[in-house]
Scaffold this active site. Structure first.
Site, mmCIF file in Angstrom:
data_model
loop_
_atom_site.group_PDB
_atom_site.id
_atom_site.type_symbol
_atom_site.label_atom_id
_atom_site.label_comp_id
_atom_site.label_asym_id
_atom_site.label_seq_id
_atom_site.Cartn_x
_atom_site.Cartn_y
_atom_site.Cartn_z
ATOM 1 C CB SER A 109 -12.930 -0.709 -48.823
ATOM 2 O OG SER A 109 -14.337 -0.721 -48.988
ATOM 3 C CG ASP A 120 -20.134 -0.072 -46.663
ATOM 4 O OD1 ASP A 120 -18.972 -0.402 -46.977
ATOM 5 O OD2 ASP A 120 -20.398 0.471 -45.578
ATOM 6 C CG ASP A 122 -17.370 4.143 -46.895
ATOM 7 O OD1 ASP A 122 -18.391 4.044 -46.198
ATOM 8 O OD2 ASP A 122 -16.363 3.421 -46.743
ATOM 9 C CG ASP A 175 -22.280 3.760 -44.978
ATOM 10 O OD1 ASP A 175 -23.431 3.300 -45.017
ATOM 11 O OD2 ASP A 175 -21.384 3.299 -44.245
ATOM 12 C CE LYS A 236 -10.847 -3.476 -45.390
ATOM 13 N NZ LYS A 236 -11.559 -2.615 -46.365
ATOM 14 C CE1 TYR A 245 -11.198 -3.673 -41.560
ATOM 15 C CE2 TYR A 245 -13.554 -3.641 -41.155
ATOM 16 C CZ TYR A 245 -12.464 -3.231 -41.889
ATOM 17 O OH TYR A 245 -12.636 -2.370 -42.939
#
Length: 747
Positions: A109, A120, A122, A175, A236, A245
């Site tokens: 995202s 978060d 990624d 992450d 989303k 989701y």
């Protein structure tokens, strides 16, 4: 003057040739469904939608955006220093130490530009070939991060499908993946989209790189990035509100929603966000799964990595909702979807479609579309999975493991009941704040398959299924003392108060249906479960027989064991006092209950006692006999329906579960044209060896997965080219009347 004469004496230039009108650019594997742009009403609806998204808090502040950039810069410097130190320790030359480098890429995202406050990041770290994942990343870098004061909640997950290290850096969730590419020095201008980065690497590294490569491809393949971002952000948010989701529990995750929205943008390249949201629900309620959704042609390179191809790979034929990633090696990003979760998503798509139609007619506002799904008012039966641990750190790891296996529980229940018992795993955990131990609970809604003819008093016995699930949970290699799991079957009226936002259950005002309404429901061919449920409501109100009630109470007392401290609440209190004592006490109590009564069933719709099972110390074969689900709802026989479910079950349980999804009530899925091979895999002519691979516009660009239903999407003559045969994979017509039974079930 001379110049003027000279200028005028020049030969008159011939008019330029008429420019040939260039055909519109094709986005994706097919031509667009419509090139129409927004009307004034569409523009106003988009303004209203964007105002709603801002008011809902979906956009982060400038301060938080700056903080994210600062954290990423810190992380980039940390990994560079880490690689340089490893290079020095391994005896490389001073020049190699100076050139040593590691890069940080973002994906998900954040890379797509649709992240919100608190989301978060990624991230992917790319290092040289001599820096390994197992030792250097999960050990050396892990220890470096553990010593940094701003790093908290550090959790390595090396055995995940995509190995990851999770942590918070100055409050920002990260992450972090790692990929070691086949270069001694990683250049600063590395092009991760170039296929050369995949040379001489293993499968886990390919999966780690895939997230960044897919995100880059998505942004290249959509006609308008800003419209794509607004639409994706909206959908989303909708998916989270409606409880669909979560990739890990069998629904769709961030990349899945991004791919669906990107394909929609290709179908409607000039549409604005309000148009795209409305058409999203129209298209995907009519989509004929398992036809794949693809943004581009699937490429097969000489590198030899496995790609999604149901003609060659038997396991790919079992995928129910293929959504294919656009970067090599192309994979199905939605392999976690099961028959039950697909049914739930199709019901929610139909809900969204109906609301959007009302919005276009000015009968509803955007807020109506985002009303939360009332999960705990939608089913009569639930499975409650309580997990506890010695402390919050252990609970975080234990919770992640259990949540990752809930999808397997759904699949096993579908398998063992041949699809007749449908599951709805809810992708949220709940915490009882009144308990002092580290605890959380997951819930799954249970209902029989709608339209299935079931004999009166037929039971769904899932005790062995839960026992098998317990054994899978016990295989957790990082198990520690205190990590326990308890599974209990609860009726709606027995749900704990902490699952409700107000801390107490809603008051349910049951409205009586008239006999005329009941007859109308039956005559319209609706599900027999609904009409029978309405009849029972009337009977309960009109025919109250006190002696009969007393007799029922006596029967219940005789067949139901006493709780004797088996509830998760009591378990938590015991855990706070001592985990070992709790386990031994539970074991003794469960043996006593098993000896009292070997089979606890739900009779005549009465609520059973909740029975909890300690998976590691308590759940023996005898104790698992306590879990038994009985569905006493009568169903009207229908001679026009024939079912071969029992025959398939006797031959192959997996085959039966796959075929059982063919007649389910979700809107567009049609499997009647599929045959089942001897291994239990779904097959049709397009999946056989030598056949052309299915595209998302149909079998071979001659037919459409949407069939004649395209007329319903865009009633324009230009769509005639998409309607030549119109059957797609399935031969059955698209079902238009999608029953939202999970939203309308009664107590």
């Amino acid at each position: 003057m001379v110049r003027s004469d000279g200028f005028n004496s020049l030969p008159t230039p011939s008019p330029p040739p008429a420019e040939q009108k260039q055909p519109p650019k094709q986005w994706g594997v097919t031509r667009p469904l419509s090139h129409a742009g927004p009307s004034e009403a569409d523009i106003q609806r988009t303004r209203d939608l964007e105002k709603f998204l801002v008011a809902s808090g979906l956009y982060e502040s400038a301060e938080e955006a700056a903080k994210r950039e600062e954290v990423l810069d810190r992380l980039k410097q940390i990994v560079k220093d880490w690689v340089k130190e490893l290079t020095r320790l391994r005896g490389y030359t001073d020049q190699m130490v100076e050139d040593a480098n590691a890069l940080i890429f973002t994906f998900g995202s954040y890379r797509l530009g649709v992240h919100g406050p608190g989301a978060d990041i990624d991230t992917l770290c790319i290092g040289p070939k001599y820096v390994s994942r197992e030792e250097d990343f999960f050990y050396v870098l892990h220890n470096i991060l553990a010593e940094i004061e701003e790093v908290t909640e550090l959790q390595p997950v090396p055995d995940a499908h995509v190995p990851v290290m999770k942590f918070k850096f100055d409050g920002i969730s990260i992450d972090l993946l790692y990929a070691s590419i086949s270069l001694l020095v990683v250049p600063d201008d590395l092009d991760i989209s170039n296929i050369s980065v995949l040379e001489d690497i293993d499968e886990p590294t390919v999966r780690s790189l895939n997230g960044c490569r897919v995100a880059d491809q998505i942004l290249k393949l959509v006609p308008n990035i800003e419209n794509f971002r607004t639409t994706l952000r909206c959908l989303k948010f909708w998916a989270k509100r409606r409880g669909v989701y979560s990739n890990v529990t069998g629904f769709l995750g961030g990349v899945n929603w991004a791919l669906l929205v990107a394909r929609l943008c290709q179908f409607y390249p000039n549409a604005n966000p309000s148009m795209l949201v409305s058409r999203f629900f129209r298209v995907y309620t009519l989509w004929r799964w398992p036809n794949p959704v693809m943004l581009c042609e699937i490429e097969d390179d000489e590198l030899g990595f496995s790609i999604w191809d149901p003609r060659k790979n038997p396991w790919d034929r079992n995928h129910l909702m293929p959504i294919i990633t656009p970067a090599y090696p192309c994979m199905n990003s939605s392999y976690n979807v099961s028959a039950s979760t697909l049914r739930v998503m199709m019901e929610q798509f139909q809900f969204g479609r109906e609301i959007c139609e009302d919005i276009e007619l000015n009968k509803a506002q955007w807020s109506t579309l985002f009303e939360p799904y009332l999960f705990f008012e939608s089913y009569k039966n639930y499975l409650q999975v309580d997990i506890i641990a010695a402390d919050l750190d252990d609970l975080r790891a234990w919770r992640g493991w259990v949540e990752s296996r809930l999808r397997q529980l759904t699949l096993m229940i579908e398998r063992d009941t041949c699809g007749k018992l449908q599951c709805h795993p809810y992708p949220h955990d709940y915490v009882d704040s009144s308990k002092h131990c580290a605890h959380c609970a997951f819930f799954m809604g249970l209902q029989r398959k709608q339209g299935e003819v079931i004999q009166e008093g037929q039971q769904f016995d899932i005790r062995q299924t839960v026992d098998e699930f317990r054994h899978q949970i016990n295989s957790y290699i990082y198990w520690k003392p205190g990590m326990e799991i308890y599974v209990s079957h609860v009726r709606r009226k027995q749900l704990p108060p902490y699952v409700f936002p107000e801390g107490h259950k809603r008051s349910r005002h049951i409205r009586l249906m008239s006999q005329q309404q009941v007859d109308k429901v039956s005559s319209d061919g609706s599900d027999a479960c609904r009409s029978d449920s309405a009849e029972r409501v009337i009977k309960r109100k009109k025919q109250v027989d006190l002696p009969e009630l007393e007799e029922r109470r006596e029967k219940r007392q005789s067949i139901s064991p006493q709780k004797q401290g088996l509830s998760p609440e009591n378990i938590c209190s015991r855990v706070a006092g001592g985990l070992t004592e709790c386990s031994s006490a539970m074991s003794g109590t469960m043996k006593e209950v098993a000896a009292t009564n070997e089979s606890c069933t739900l009779m005549d719709g009465r609520a059973p006692e909740a029975v909890s099972f300690n998976s590691r110390h308590v759940c023996t074969g005898s104790s698992m006999r306590m879990l038994q689900l009985v569905d006493r709802d009568k169903e009207l026989p229908d001679d026009s329906k024939t079912s071969n479910q029992e025959k398939h079950c006797a031959e192959n349980s997996d085959t039966c579960c796959n075929s059982s999804s063919s007649n389910s009530s979700y809107g567009s899925s049609s499997y009647s044209g599929l045959e089942v091979n001897k291994n239990g895999s779904l097959l049709d002519d397009s999946y056989k060896a030598g056949a052309p691979l299915l595209l998302d516009n149909g079998c071979n660009k001659e037919s459409s997965v949407l069939g004649d239903a395209l007329l319903e999407l865009e009633p324009h003559a230009a769509l005639a080219m998409m309607l030549k045969s119109g059957d797609g994979v399935g031969s059955e017509p698209v079902q238009e009347n999608v029953m939202r039974l999970s939203l309308t079930s009664t107590a």
